[in-house]
Structures are given as C-alpha cells and as structure tokens.
Design an enzyme around this catalytic site. Sequence first.
Site, PDB file in Angstrom:
ATOM      1  N   SER A  16      82.168  10.418  51.789  1.00 29.31           N
ATOM      2  CA  SER A  16      83.382  10.600  50.993  1.00 29.31           C
ATOM      3  C   SER A  16      84.162   9.284  50.919  1.00 29.31           C
ATOM      4  O   SER A  16      84.007   8.408  51.778  1.00 29.31           O
ATOM      5  CB  SER A  16      84.268  11.680  51.611  1.00 29.31           C
ATOM      6  OG  SER A  16      84.846  11.209  52.823  1.00 29.31           O
ATOM      7  N   ARG A  24      88.448  23.725  49.460  1.00 26.79           N
ATOM      8  CA  ARG A  24      87.467  22.881  50.114  1.00 26.79           C
ATOM      9  C   ARG A  24      87.216  21.630  49.281  1.00 26.79           C
ATOM     10  O   ARG A  24      87.519  21.572  48.101  1.00 26.79           O
ATOM     11  CB  ARG A  24      86.146  23.643  50.290  1.00 26.79           C
ATOM     12  CG  ARG A  24      86.131  24.713  51.379  1.00 26.79           C
ATOM     13  CD  ARG A  24      86.287  24.149  52.784  1.00 26.79           C
ATOM     14  NE  ARG A  24      85.434  22.992  53.022  1.00 26.79           N
ATOM     15  CZ  ARG A  24      84.141  23.041  53.290  1.00 26.79           C
ATOM     16  NH1 ARG A  24      83.528  24.208  53.355  1.00 26.79           N
ATOM     17  NH2 ARG A  24      83.438  21.946  53.496  1.00 26.79           N
ATOM     18  N   GLY A  25      86.610  20.620  49.927  1.00 27.52           N
ATOM     19  CA  GLY A  25      86.271  19.395  49.227  1.00 27.52           C
ATOM     20  C   GLY A  25      87.005  18.198  49.797  1.00 27.52           C
ATOM     21  O   GLY A  25      87.912  18.333  50.623  1.00 27.52           O
ATOM     22  N   ASN A  26      86.603  16.991  49.359  1.00 28.73           N
ATOM     23  CA  ASN A  26      87.279  15.789  49.837  1.00 28.73           C
ATOM     24  C   ASN A  26      88.653  15.657  49.184  1.00 28.73           C
ATOM     25  O   ASN A  26      89.053  16.503  48.373  1.00 28.73           O
ATOM     26  CB  ASN A  26      86.413  14.548  49.610  1.00 28.73           C
ATOM     27  CG  ASN A  26      86.108  14.297  48.143  1.00 28.73           C
ATOM     28  OD1 ASN A  26      86.948  14.527  47.264  1.00 28.73           O
ATOM     29  ND2 ASN A  26      84.920  13.790  47.852  1.00 28.73           N
ATOM     30  N   VAL A  27      89.371  14.607  49.554  1.00 30.10           N
ATOM     31  CA  VAL A  27      90.748  14.450  49.070  1.00 30.10           C
ATOM     32  C   VAL A  27      90.810  14.460  47.547  1.00 30.10           C
ATOM     33  O   VAL A  27      91.629  15.159  46.939  1.00 30.10           O
ATOM     34  CB  VAL A  27      91.366  13.146  49.624  1.00 30.10           C
ATOM     35  CG1 VAL A  27      92.713  12.862  48.958  1.00 30.10           C
ATOM     36  CG2 VAL A  27      91.528  13.232  51.139  1.00 30.10           C
ATOM     37  N   GLN A  28      89.930  13.701  46.915  1.00 25.77           N
ATOM     38  CA  GLN A  28      89.958  13.617  45.455  1.00 25.77           C
ATOM     39  C   GLN A  28      89.656  14.972  44.813  1.00 25.77           C
ATOM     40  O   GLN A  28      90.272  15.339  43.799  1.00 25.77           O
ATOM     41  CB  GLN A  28      88.949  12.563  44.971  1.00 25.77           C
ATOM     42  CG  GLN A  28      89.368  11.134  45.211  1.00 25.77           C
ATOM     43  CD  GLN A  28      89.171  10.670  46.649  1.00 25.77           C
ATOM     44  OE1 GLN A  28      88.654  11.403  47.508  1.00 25.77           O
ATOM     45  NE2 GLN A  28      89.580   9.444  46.941  1.00 25.77           N
ATOM     46  N   THR A  29      88.727  15.727  45.395  1.00 23.00           N
ATOM     47  CA  THR A  29      88.396  17.049  44.869  1.00 23.00           C
ATOM     48  C   THR A  29      89.599  17.982  44.958  1.00 23.00           C
ATOM     49  O   THR A  29      89.901  18.738  44.021  1.00 23.00           O
ATOM     50  CB  THR A  29      87.210  17.654  45.645  1.00 23.00           C
ATOM     51  OG1 THR A  29      86.074  16.811  45.476  1.00 23.00           O
ATOM     52  CG2 THR A  29      86.886  19.056  45.147  1.00 23.00           C
ATOM     53  N   ARG A  30      90.308  17.935  46.064  1.00 24.61           N
ATOM     54  CA  ARG A  30      91.475  18.813  46.238  1.00 24.61           C
ATOM     55  C   ARG A  30      92.597  18.427  45.281  1.00 24.61           C
ATOM     56  O   ARG A  30      93.276  19.301  44.734  1.00 24.61           O
ATOM     57  CB  ARG A  30      91.937  18.766  47.691  1.00 24.61           C
ATOM     58  CG  ARG A  30      90.882  19.275  48.657  1.00 24.61           C
ATOM     59  CD  ARG A  30      91.387  19.329  50.081  1.00 24.61           C
ATOM     60  NE  ARG A  30      90.282  19.319  51.025  1.00 24.61           N
ATOM     61  CZ  ARG A  30      90.383  19.628  52.298  1.00 24.61           C
ATOM     62  NH1 ARG A  30      91.541  19.984  52.802  1.00 24.61           N
ATOM     63  NH2 ARG A  30      89.330  19.585  53.096  1.00 24.61           N
ATOM     64  N   CYS A  66      86.984  25.252  64.392  1.00 24.88           N
ATOM     65  CA  CYS A  66      87.551  25.596  63.093  1.00 24.88           C
ATOM     66  C   CYS A  66      87.920  27.069  63.005  1.00 24.88           C
ATOM     67  O   CYS A  66      88.482  27.512  62.020  1.00 24.88           O
ATOM     68  CB  CYS A  66      86.565  25.238  61.969  1.00 24.88           C
ATOM     69  SG  CYS A  66      86.566  23.483  61.560  1.00 24.88           S
ATOM     70  N   LEU A 122      92.533  26.380  58.921  1.00 24.62           N
ATOM     71  CA  LEU A 122      93.170  27.582  59.457  1.00 24.62           C
ATOM     72  C   LEU A 122      94.529  27.264  60.061  1.00 24.62           C
ATOM     73  O   LEU A 122      95.455  28.077  59.992  1.00 24.62           O
ATOM     74  CB  LEU A 122      92.273  28.242  60.501  1.00 24.62           C
ATOM     75  CG  LEU A 122      90.988  28.916  60.003  1.00 24.62           C
ATOM     76  CD1 LEU A 122      90.331  29.685  61.142  1.00 24.62           C
ATOM     77  CD2 LEU A 122      91.266  29.847  58.844  1.00 24.62           C
ATOM     78  N   ARG A 123      94.658  26.078  60.670  1.00 28.55           N
ATOM     79  CA  ARG A 123      95.956  25.681  61.233  1.00 28.55           C
ATOM     80  C   ARG A 123      96.998  25.565  60.134  1.00 28.55           C
ATOM     81  O   ARG A 123      98.099  26.125  60.241  1.00 28.55           O
ATOM     82  CB  ARG A 123      95.823  24.336  61.976  1.00 28.55           C
ATOM     83  CG  ARG A 123      97.153  23.748  62.461  1.00 28.55           C
ATOM     84  CD  ARG A 123      96.963  22.328  62.955  1.00 28.55           C
ATOM     85  NE  ARG A 123      96.432  21.461  61.917  1.00 28.55           N
ATOM     86  CZ  ARG A 123      97.175  20.781  61.036  1.00 28.55           C
ATOM     87  NH1 ARG A 123      98.494  20.891  61.051  1.00 28.55           N
ATOM     88  NH2 ARG A 123      96.605  20.015  60.132  1.00 28.55           N
ATOM     89  N   ARG A 124      96.664  24.839  59.066  1.00 31.05           N
ATOM     90  CA  ARG A 124      97.621  24.688  57.967  1.00 31.05           C
ATOM     91  C   ARG A 124      97.928  26.033  57.312  1.00 31.05           C
ATOM     92  O   ARG A 124      99.077  26.328  56.975  1.00 31.05           O
ATOM     93  CB  ARG A 124      97.091  23.692  56.932  1.00 31.05           C
ATOM     94  CG  ARG A 124      97.117  22.251  57.427  1.00 31.05           C
ATOM     95  CD  ARG A 124      96.506  21.302  56.422  1.00 31.05           C
ATOM     96  NE  ARG A 124      96.490  19.926  56.918  1.00 31.05           N
ATOM     97  CZ  ARG A 124      95.519  19.061  56.706  1.00 31.05           C
ATOM     98  NH1 ARG A 124      94.443  19.428  56.000  1.00 31.05           N
ATOM     99  NH2 ARG A 124      95.584  17.837  57.181  1.00 31.05           N
ATOM    100  N   LYS A 168      89.924  14.337  64.194  1.00 29.35           N
ATOM    101  CA  LYS A 168      90.228  15.769  64.141  1.00 29.35           C
ATOM    102  C   LYS A 168      89.022  16.597  63.727  1.00 29.35           C
ATOM    103  O   LYS A 168      89.012  17.821  63.915  1.00 29.35           O
ATOM    104  CB  LYS A 168      91.402  16.037  63.207  1.00 29.35           C
ATOM    105  CG  LYS A 168      91.149  15.826  61.728  1.00 29.35           C
ATOM    106  CD  LYS A 168      92.403  16.116  60.919  1.00 29.35           C
ATOM    107  CE  LYS A 168      92.193  15.886  59.428  1.00 29.35           C
ATOM    108  NZ  LYS A 168      91.208  16.773  58.829  1.00 29.35           N
ATOM    109  N   ASP A 169      87.987  15.969  63.174  1.00 31.23           N
ATOM    110  CA  ASP A 169      86.766  16.687  62.786  1.00 31.23           C
ATOM    111  C   ASP A 169      85.750  16.789  63.906  1.00 31.23           C
ATOM    112  O   ASP A 169      84.707  17.422  63.735  1.00 31.23           O
ATOM    113  CB  ASP A 169      86.100  15.991  61.588  1.00 31.23           C
ATOM    114  CG  ASP A 169      86.916  16.093  60.315  1.00 31.23           C
ATOM    115  OD1 ASP A 169      87.738  17.025  60.208  1.00 31.23           O
ATOM    116  OD2 ASP A 169      86.728  15.233  59.427  1.00 31.23           O
ATOM    117  N   ARG A 220      80.177   9.670  56.954  1.00 26.70           N
ATOM    118  CA  ARG A 220      80.054  10.555  55.802  1.00 26.70           C
ATOM    119  C   ARG A 220      80.255   9.725  54.533  1.00 26.70           C
ATOM    120  O   ARG A 220      80.754   8.592  54.587  1.00 26.70           O
ATOM    121  CB  ARG A 220      81.092  11.670  55.865  1.00 26.70           C
ATOM    122  CG  ARG A 220      80.858  12.662  56.988  1.00 26.70           C
ATOM    123  CD  ARG A 220      82.095  13.513  57.247  1.00 26.70           C
ATOM    124  NE  ARG A 220      82.471  14.300  56.070  1.00 26.70           N
ATOM    125  CZ  ARG A 220      83.640  14.927  55.944  1.00 26.70           C
ATOM    126  NH1 ARG A 220      84.559  14.827  56.895  1.00 26.70           N
ATOM    127  NH2 ARG A 220      83.902  15.635  54.862  1.00 26.70           N
TER     128      ARG A 220
END
Length: 307
Positions: free
Chosen positions: A11, A149-155, A242, A130-132, A83-84, A9
């Site tokens: 990201s 939603r989004g990659n680490v930087q987006t979050r 998911c 959903l787990r978190r 995990k994905d 990917r």
Amino acid sequence: MQTLKIGTRGSPLALAQAHETQARLMKAQGLPEDAFEVVPISTSGDRIQDRPLSEAGGKGLFTKEIEEALLDGRIDIAVHSSKDMPTVLPDGLELSTFLPREDARDAFIGKAVKRIVELPRGARVGSSSLRRQALIRRMRPDLDVVMFRGNVQTRLRKLDEGVAEGTILAYAGLKRLGLESVITDLMPLDVFPPAPGQGAIGIESRIGDGAVERMLAAIHDVPTGQALACERAFLAALDGSCRTPIAGHATISGEKLSFAGLIISPDGTESHEVRLDGPARDAAEIGAEAARTVRAKAGAKFFDGWA
C-alpha cells in the site's frame, strides 16, 4: 551483505514507511540508495476486502506472508505499522526496532461537517476497526457505523462516493502520506484513545542476525520502544486481537512512563479504564499490571462472546 532487502506491504502508506526506514538507515550508516531494495509483498489482509478482519483471521493476515519471506531469507527486515502486529510472533523473529513515534491520535474526516458531534442522527460513519466502531458508538449511539475496508486512499474514495458521511483514520498515516489537508478534526486522546502501537513504525528481524542487528541499533528510538513494550504487554495480557476493542497509550517523560488503557464492549455501552505510572525501565511489567487491573474491574464475563 550487498543489499539489505526491506519487506513491506504494497500500500502507499506501507511503502512510505519502508522508504522512511531506508532513508534513516542510509543516513545512519552512510550508505547509498542502491544498498537497499524495498520488496513489496501482497498479504492476505490486503486481498480480503469483503469482510471484517475479525471474521477472516485477525491481525496476522497483514504479516503472515511478510514473515514467511523474512524466515526463508527473501528479505532481511520487515517494516510494519506497529498497531497491525500480533502480540505473538513466529519463532525466530522479533520486533527489534522502532522509529520515533508520530502523533498517535485518530483523525475524523467529514464530508459535510467537520466534527463527529455535528453529524445528523442516523449518519453513516465508516470504519473497519472494532475499537473505532465501539468508541464511535459510545460517543454517538445514534449513528450508523458501516464497514470500511481498504487502504487509506480506498477509504477516502469510498467517502467521496457517498458510502459514508465520515470516517476515522490514524493521524500518523495521513501525515506520512501528506494528506493532512483532508482532516477535519483530531480526536482527543482522553475521548478517543488510540490502538496500542498506533503511530509507531516497527521493524521485525531475525533473532541472532548480528549484521542486521548492528545496522538497526543505530535507528532505534528508545522511548518509543519503551512505550510500545508497555502497550504490547497490555494487549498480550488481554489476549488482544482484531476481535477485541482495546485501546492503550504510553508516554515517556525522562525515566517515567505513564500509561492509559481502556477496554470497551463492541456496542460501546460498557467500558473500563486504567491508568498507571512507573519507571520506564519497567514498561512491560506496567502494561501487564494494567491489564490485570482493568480485567479485575471488568469481571470475567465482560469478555464473554467477544470472539
């Protein structure tokens, strides 16, 4: 093979994982940097940002386009966050290799407070998992869990913009990106168990591709592979996706494997745990047995309506 093409990917975290794989292969095989090409591939999971993955199609949205490129020969291997990965792979492909696992814990990032227990009643915590979400609700049913939603930087940007007062991300990903400084607390494994595969980089390849298999064998971490075999068997036996809040974590000590698993209702009000030990060589069997045990504890109706 003139150039090994590594699919990933696009990201920053995915690219960091692909370059870590490249660096390990360069060292193990004594090859120069130009013997490899990192090929970023846009996935449906990256493009869909307006709704939860559970509504859009699940984990496979992060792998579909990459696996198509692997099957038709545009890339030679695919690097994933384990995990994905869905538990069922396309015919002809396998998760053949795992790099040494990073810390599997989740990390809390708070803006005004350091720990989730310090958040005021009604504070917003962002997460797309959903787990978190379920574990947050179990810990703090008074909090408002919002979609992130989004990659680490987006979050992290959303956090700065005030969309939420805190969020939870994988510690391993933050470490790989050199972002440990944003972490305000680490969640204990017994309180906030990780997703199966969390912290482990998995490499997918074509079954029967002997040249690639020989290259990858040199960087495969056996204990991580055993732990992941257990965790993925647990997930597969529970039909994990998911759409299902499931946690599972296996550790290896010499020839012994210890596994802890959990299933939890999306609202966090009901959960069931299982712990099993056994020989590491029986990893997949232990994971499957753990799934049968926890399913029997929960009862058939526990899963009704989750999808």
